[in-house]
Design a protein around this motif. Structure first.
Motif, mmCIF file in Angstrom:
data_model
loop_
_atom_site.group_PDB
_atom_site.id
_atom_site.type_symbol
_atom_site.label_atom_id
_atom_site.label_comp_id
_atom_site.label_asym_id
_atom_site.label_seq_id
_atom_site.Cartn_x
_atom_site.Cartn_y
_atom_site.Cartn_z
ATOM 1 N N GLN A 207 7.431 -17.911 -3.133
ATOM 2 C CA GLN A 207 7.518 -16.417 -3.399
ATOM 3 C C GLN A 207 6.687 -16.385 -4.517
ATOM 4 N N VAL A 208 6.707 -17.342 -5.692
ATOM 5 C CA VAL A 208 6.081 -17.278 -6.929
ATOM 6 C C VAL A 208 4.205 -17.391 -6.478
ATOM 7 N N ASP A 209 4.394 -18.511 -5.724
ATOM 8 C CA ASP A 209 2.954 -19.195 -5.283
ATOM 9 C C ASP A 209 2.221 -17.826 -4.461
ATOM 10 N N GLN A 210 3.066 -17.339 -3.712
ATOM 11 C CA GLN A 210 2.269 -16.203 -2.933
ATOM 12 C C GLN A 210 1.828 -15.009 -3.738
ATOM 13 N N LEU A 211 2.667 -14.602 -4.942
ATOM 14 C CA LEU A 211 2.270 -13.708 -5.509
ATOM 15 C C LEU A 211 1.269 -14.029 -6.412
ATOM 16 N N LYS A 212 1.240 -15.405 -7.065
ATOM 17 C CA LYS A 212 0.195 -15.654 -7.563
ATOM 18 C C LYS A 212 -1.314 -15.873 -6.942
ATOM 19 N N MET B 268 1.791 9.355 0.639
ATOM 20 C CA MET B 268 1.981 8.705 -0.767
ATOM 21 C C MET B 268 2.367 7.442 -0.906
ATOM 22 N N LEU B 269 3.370 6.929 -0.291
ATOM 23 C CA LEU B 269 3.647 5.598 -0.293
ATOM 24 C C LEU B 269 2.601 4.555 0.255
ATOM 25 N N GLU B 270 2.167 5.170 1.472
ATOM 26 C CA GLU B 270 1.114 4.302 2.291
ATOM 27 C C GLU B 270 -0.024 4.280 1.370
ATOM 28 N N SER B 271 -0.608 5.224 0.468
ATOM 29 C CA SER B 271 -1.790 4.901 -0.231
ATOM 30 C C SER B 271 -1.418 3.837 -1.265
ATOM 31 N N MET B 272 -0.156 3.659 -1.882
ATOM 32 C CA MET B 272 0.180 2.784 -2.705
ATOM 33 C C MET B 272 0.192 1.123 -2.047
ATOM 34 N N LEU B 273 0.735 1.381 -0.748
ATOM 35 C CA LEU B 273 0.615 0.030 -0.061
ATOM 36 C C LEU B 273 -0.774 -0.478 0.272
ATOM 37 N N PHE C 45 -1.595 -3.593 -1.609
ATOM 38 C CA PHE C 45 -1.652 -4.921 -0.622
ATOM 39 C C PHE C 45 -2.593 -4.842 0.404
ATOM 40 N N GLY C 46 -3.331 -3.703 0.553
ATOM 41 C CA GLY C 46 -4.408 -3.687 1.667
ATOM 42 C C GLY C 46 -3.874 -3.323 2.786
ATOM 43 N N TYR C 47 -2.715 -3.065 3.058
ATOM 44 C CA TYR C 47 -2.106 -2.602 4.562
ATOM 45 C C TYR C 47 -2.178 -1.066 4.658
ATOM 46 N N ASP C 48 -2.510 -0.966 6.106
ATOM 47 C CA ASP C 48 -2.363 0.503 6.270
ATOM 48 C C ASP C 48 -1.054 1.159 6.547
ATOM 49 N N THR C 49 -0.448 0.542 7.467
ATOM 50 C CA THR C 49 0.803 0.972 7.627
ATOM 51 C C THR C 49 2.193 0.114 7.348
#
Lengths: 342, 479
Positions: B70-75, B1-6, B10-14
């Protein structure tokens, strides 16, 4: 060192009639009546406010070096004399162009805008939308945002004309090749980091302060060239940079009232300022406004008398002049001096 | 469940170690303290919940540059509903932001900004899904004697029910964790504590009788071995002096400290990140928020004032997991200077008396600042505590702070002077045990510096292009 040359030149111009600290206030662009009047009286326009952040120890070091080299003698009172060796040295000075009177530190506002715009365009070329802005000042950022919107930078068509404008103005401006390099070294963008002062100082074997002074001179010369050529984009960036109204804010208000026909007494009363302050403003006006008529305050004969006395006694010291010309007030003498030729 | 959200957001598998546990406990509404080393995906611990929970996430961050980062990364990931509420905003902009606050997904701010009445008022009216204290060790490290507003975070009256609080940090001892829990008023928090040991960083110390010998050794060392690296010094003057000596020897170095203009600092940081510099010679102003993976050496020319600082600064080496080396140079008596630096800004007893005198004689205590009788930090700390307690109690508190600083310096000194495994002692300081003993992990275990370093490549120089070429490169990119 360049700073030493500039200091010697200022001390020479001050004609041994001020204390050492007058030069310090001048370089920092202190907006007091005294400093502003010194600028006009001793024709120190180029150097006004060229080092707004000059630290007192750096200034003192410069003075000490002049003293150590026997170019300057400083008395305990703070008054000084340029020595004969100092006068020889004056003939060898190589001071680059400055116009502190008209730029007053605003040259840095221009460069802050330019550096953020160049950085934005550079990252745009590289395909990055986000980057750490080199200017954190919100006002600068807002200005650049407005500029970029107005010029429709999203079409990515700004790079070409700005390049042409910069190349042409930098090449034509009265600059050394080193100064051109210096200007570009302080710009940064994608994969191009700026060069720090310490790094240039080591590379060129020049003190950091000299590098900064060369940079400021470069900006003044460049801004002059931009003013001549009036290229579209750079002019947009520099429109409000040159100070055209050189009077201080308060002097400007006094001048406005005077032009409307109020007497000095009335202005003093209306503005709740001392008479001497109002007189300072009028002197400032006389110094900066060539068309201002001082005849209402000083007769032509008296003006000539003052100018003769400065020649005869080789001084602009008010106290001396007042002793020679006891029938004139300090105010009248100052007005006459303000009109005096170099 | 959480993994699918990830995967979706974010495009990560784990997940990386700890992330799933932390996020799960937050989603259950539990407070959480997470000790995760830098580069282990701390920010994901609040970013993912930001997409799963209905209301905004408030992140309290100690440094403007960190916040911007952090803001830059999110943007950069395409998130538009993110804002940094900081002093760079004009009055007008601040008001605009405050009235639309609930429209953002991520709101970053500093403790000082949070305590401004207008901001605090807006914050207290709002419903958040999560409150995050980033670099939470600052509460303890800075709160008491540097930025008292950190201690005030707990005073905020969050709209009930209060959302869970997440405290994030890379290093914290037991007592620091205790401070965090107390001052953030955390409620039986879930704790995730990652192993503080960084086995790829070898720990070395070199002892000298005279201070001058350190510089000689350092210059020889950097002439022969490869960077990139950071030299930490205790003063701005030292940074200038050492960097100049390195430059004179043809080593590509630059100094970095709070006394440089903002442009210079950014230029140097960019050069370092782009791999143009061999060495940065810096005060502890350099490091936080700078993500460089391949730092091979961190050298302490001066002894750090406490073990936490040492650990953090050392931790900037070898983030890529490859072998790296930390070298601490110690000369007899260095602890005196460390002590001086640590307590320099702390208000002294006579400052308390002066402050009280100004108040009693109807003058503004701010005059102490104008007369340069106290540092700005000192004044801030003094006025905070004098609002909280009577002068006698403040005096006692200051004495205690002084003693604590002293103790901290003493602990650092003990770590240097003792003969056991440095790594084991260091890990123990943070309340953990070494899971695996490796061979020559530190000087005391027989480490030899030369075995771990690559030879320096000669002939590296700063290459500044001709100005025309530079202008072209800036506007049109590399040819």
């Amino acid at each position: 060192m360049l700073i030493d040359q500039i200091l010697l030149q200022i001390f020479y111009k001050l004609n041994n009639e001020r204390t050492i600290n007058a030069a310090y206030h001048l370089l920092r662009g202190k907006r007091s009546g005294q400093t502003i009047q010194d600028v006009g009286l001793f024709k120190l326009y180029p150097y006004f406010g060229i080092l707004r952040k000059l630290a007192k120890p750096s200034f003192d070091d410069g003075v000490s070096r002049l003293v150590d080299r026997d170019l300057l003698k400083v008395e305990e009172s703070g008054y000084f004399t340029v020595t004969s060796a100092g006068h020889d040295e004056l003939k060898k000075l190589e001071i680059p162009f400055y116009d502190g009177w008209h730029y007053r530190g605003n040259e840095h506002v221009f460069f802050a805008r330019l550096s953020l715009i160049i950085q934005t365009l550079s990252y745009q070329t590289a395909g990055h939308k986000y980057f750490l802005p080199v200017q954190r000042d919100e006002q600068t950022q807002a200005w650049c945002r407005g500029f970029l919107m107005d010029t429709q930078f999203h079409r990515q068509t700004l790079q070409e004309p700005l390049y042409e404008e910069m190349l042409s103005t930098l090449e034509n401006a009265h600059l050394s090749e080193q100064q051109r390099q210096l200007v570009l070294n302080r710009l940064s963008g994608a994969h191009v980091a700026g060069v720090a002062w310490q790094q240039m100082s080591v590379q060129w074997q020049l003190p950091e302060l000299d590098c900064q002074l060369l940079f400021i001179s470069a900006l003044h010369s460049w801004l002059e060239e931009i003013r001549q050529q009036q290229p579209f984009y750079l002019s947009k960036m520099t429109g409000d940079i040159r100070v055209e109204n050189v009077l201080t804010g308060s002097a400007y208000q006094t001048a406005q009232l005077y032009m409307q026909g109020y007497t000095l007494e009335q202005i003093s009363h209306m503005r709740q300022l001392k008479m001497s302050t109002i007189e300072d403003h009028i002197v400032e006006l006389a110094m900066n406004e060539p068309h201002f008529d001082i005849r209402f305050f000083v007769k032509e004969a008296d003006e000539l008398a003052v100018q003769e006395a400065t020649q005869t006694y080789m001084t602009k010291k008010l106290k001396v002049l007042r002793e020679v010309l006891p029938h004139l007030s300090y105010f009248q003498i100052r007005l006459a001096l303000a009109r005096g030729e170099e | 469940m959480l993994e699918s959200m990830l995967k979706q957001h974010f495009g990560y598998d784990t997940f990386r170690p700890g992330q799933k546990e932390i996020i799960s406990s937050l989603l259950e509404g539990k407070d959480c303290i997470a000790l995760l080393p830098t580069g282990m995906g701390k920010s994901l611990c609040y970013q993912l919940p930001g997409y799963l929970l209905p209301h905004p996430v408030l992140v309290i961050s100690p440094l403007l540059s960190l916040m911007q980062d952090q803001v830059d990364q999110l943007k950069m990931r395409g998130e538009k509903r993110v804002i940094a509420l900081n002093s760079f905003l004009s009055m007008r902009e601040k008001q605009d932001v405050l009235s639309f606050l609930s429209h953002y997904r991520f709101i970053f701010t500093s403790p000082e900004m949070l305590m401004q009445p207008q901001v605090r008022h807006a914050i207290e009216q709002m419903t958040f899904s999560l409150i995050v204290a980033d670099e939470a060790h600052c509460i303890s490290q800075w709160g008491f004697d540097f930025r008292p507003d950190y201690l005030r975070i707990g005073e905020i009256q969050w709209k009930k029910p209060r959302p869970p609080v997440l405290a994030l940090t890379a290093t914290a001892t037991g007592s620091v964790v205790q401070d965090i829990v107390q001052y953030l008023k955390m409620d039986a928090p879930y704790r995730f504590i990652h192993d503080v040991n960084r086995s790829n960083i070898k720990l070395a110390k070199v002892m000298f009788a005279q201070k001058e010998e350190k510089i000689t050794w350092l210059l020889e060392h950097v002439s022969a071995t490869a960077g990139p690296g950071i030299v930490y010094c205790s003063s701005r003057k030292k940074c200038e002096e050492i960097s100049l000596k390195m430059l004179e020897r043809g080593i590509v170095a630059a100094s970095y400290h709070g006394g440089k203009d903002a442009e210079d600092r950014q230029f140097i940081q960019q050069q370092f990140l782009q791999g143009e510099l061999e060495w940065i010679v810096a005060t502890n102003a350099f490091g936080m928020g700078v993500h460089k993976e391949n730092v091979r050496q961190v050298i302490h020319e001066s002894m750090p004032a406490n073990i936490s600082n040492y650990m953090q600064e050392v931790g900037r080496a070898g983030r890529d997991g490859q072998q790296a080396l930390a070298i601490l140079l110690y000369a007899d008596g260095d602890e005196h200077f460390a002590h001086y630096i640590a307590t320099e800004d702390l208000p002294k007893q006579h400052h308390v008396e002066q402050f009280v005198y100004y108040i009693e004689t109807g003058q503004q205590p701010e005059q102490m600042l104008q007369n340069a009788e106290i540092s700005e930090t000192g004044f801030r700390v003094l006025s905070y505590w004098l609002q909280q307690e009577p002068p006698s109690a403040v005096k006692q508190r200051l004495t205690k702070m002084m003693q604590e600083k002293d103790t901290e310096v003493g602990r650092m000194l003990a770590l240097i002077l003792q003969e056991h495994c440095m790594r084991e002692r260091l890990v123990q300081y943070f309340g953990q045990n070494l899971s695996l003993q490796e061979g020559a992990c530190c000087t005391n275990c027989g480490l030899r510096i030369k075995d771990f370093l690559l030879e320096r490549q000669q002939g590296k120089t700063v290459n500044v292009e001709d100005w025309r070429k530079r202008l072209r490169k800036l506007l049109f990119g590399a040819p």
